[in-house]
Design an enzyme around this catalytic site. Structure first.
Site, PDB file in Angstrom:
ATOM      1  CB  VAL A 177      -0.934   0.024   1.229  1.00 52.83           C
ATOM      2  CG1 VAL A 177      -1.629   1.383   1.356  1.00 52.83           C
ATOM      3  CG2 VAL A 177      -1.979  -1.084   1.130  1.00 52.83           C
ATOM      4  CE  LYS A 178       2.806   7.099  -4.060  1.00 54.44           C
ATOM      5  NZ  LYS A 178       3.086   7.456  -5.470  1.00 54.44           N
ATOM      6  CB  THR A 179      -0.942   5.489   2.585  1.00 56.22           C
ATOM      7  OG1 THR A 179      -1.990   6.363   2.980  1.00 56.22           O
ATOM      8  CG2 THR A 179      -0.048   5.165   3.771  1.00 56.22           C
ATOM      9  CG  ASP A 226       6.488   6.077  -5.311  1.00 54.43           C
ATOM     10  OD1 ASP A 226       7.530   6.225  -5.970  1.00 54.43           O
ATOM     11  OD2 ASP A 226       5.367   5.902  -5.840  1.00 54.43           O
TER      12      ASP A 226
END
Length: 288
Positions: A177-179, A226
């Protein structure tokens, strides 16, 4: 970290998450909704000096095929959702723009799909992620679930919302998951049963701010970051990415990384501006 999955999926994930369990992704996919973003007008030039220090690129299929050498030697996470731009009222009306089979043919390490939880098209974007996860399973292709925040939701970068959206992505089967980072980020990590990478977000004011974001993210449970605009829109892109790398992979403190970065700020690491940057360009770059 990635137990009970096939060798093929582990192989692809190893192109994103290195042997130390950490990941430094370079996000250059902004053009899929922002067009020729300041600092990323010519992708091949913008990343030329950054590639040695990143583990993987997050990018669109078109930039991969038009601007990246096939032997660039890094992982690639392909943007698989899209369909709206910053010219629209909001950007949450997305569909899938890539299939898992197409991504495999492009030798992708993973695909990324955004979900806009709580937005007008929340249901549609959540189903996009679910559809891609099912499609990707046929090819043992990892899926990155991105907890996106559109214009109407920009006040939602807080713990309760991010834990809610991240858990939904994990529940649907996202491998990573990217958050966003937030106050109380450790709770978001604890409530999300898959690894998390932190989005860099809009450009921060100083290198110390960038490095502090990276350091806190790692210390509070993320496996990596990221980063996009906070690297390639900076005055010395290859200097700051090396500072970030030291935090991610060598456990540097913010002070150590900042000293290292500042020592690298010279003509060799300075960004070459190919086009004149206008006030409107700067304002557009802060929209998301």
């Amino acid at each position: 970290m990635f137990d009970n999955i096939s060798w093929g999926k582990k192989r692809r994930l190893s192109q994103i998450v290195k042997g130390d369990g950490r990941a430094l992704m370079l996000a250059i996919d902004h053009g899929y909704f922002m067009g020729p973003t300041t600092g990323m007008e010519v992708p091949s030039k913008a990343i030329e000096k950054l590639l040695p220090y990143t583990d993987s690129l997050m990018l669109s299929p078109g930039v991969l095929t038009s601007s990246i050498d096939p032997d660039f030697g890094k992982g690639c996470v392909l943007r698989a959702s899209g369909g709206n731009t910053i010219l629209d009222k909001d950007i949450d009306d997305e569909g899938l723009i890539l299939t898992a089979e197409e991504a495999v043919r492009l030798n992708a390490s993973a695909v990324a799909v955004s979900i806009f939880v709580g937005a007008e098209h929340s249901h549609q974007t959540i189903l996009n992620l679910s559809t891609m996860i099912s499609d990707a399973a046929r090819f043992d292709l990892p899926v990155l679930g991105v907890t996106a925040v559109g214009k109407a939701l920009k006040d939602k970068k807080e713990k309760r919302y991010l834990a809610h959206a991240s858990r939904i992505a994990a529940e649907l089967g996202a491998d990573i998951v990217k958050t966003y980072y937030c106050d109380g980020f450790e709770e978001v990590v604890t409530k999300t049963p898959v690894p998390i990478v932190v989005a860099g977000g809009p450009k921060l004011d100083t290198y110390e701010d960038v490095l502090t974001l990276c350091y806190r993210s790692i210390q509070e449970g993320a496996i990596g970051v990221d980063m996009g605009r906070n690297i390639w829109q900076s005055e010395y892109p290859s200097a700051i990415i090396q500072g970030v790398q030291k935090i991610i992979h060598e456990n540097f403190s913010v002070k150590q990384a900042l000293e290292y970065t500042n020592d690298l700020c010279n003509e060799e690491t300075k960004r070459v501006e190919l086009f004149k940057v206008t006030a409107r360009d700067i304002e557009d770059s802060k929209l998301h």
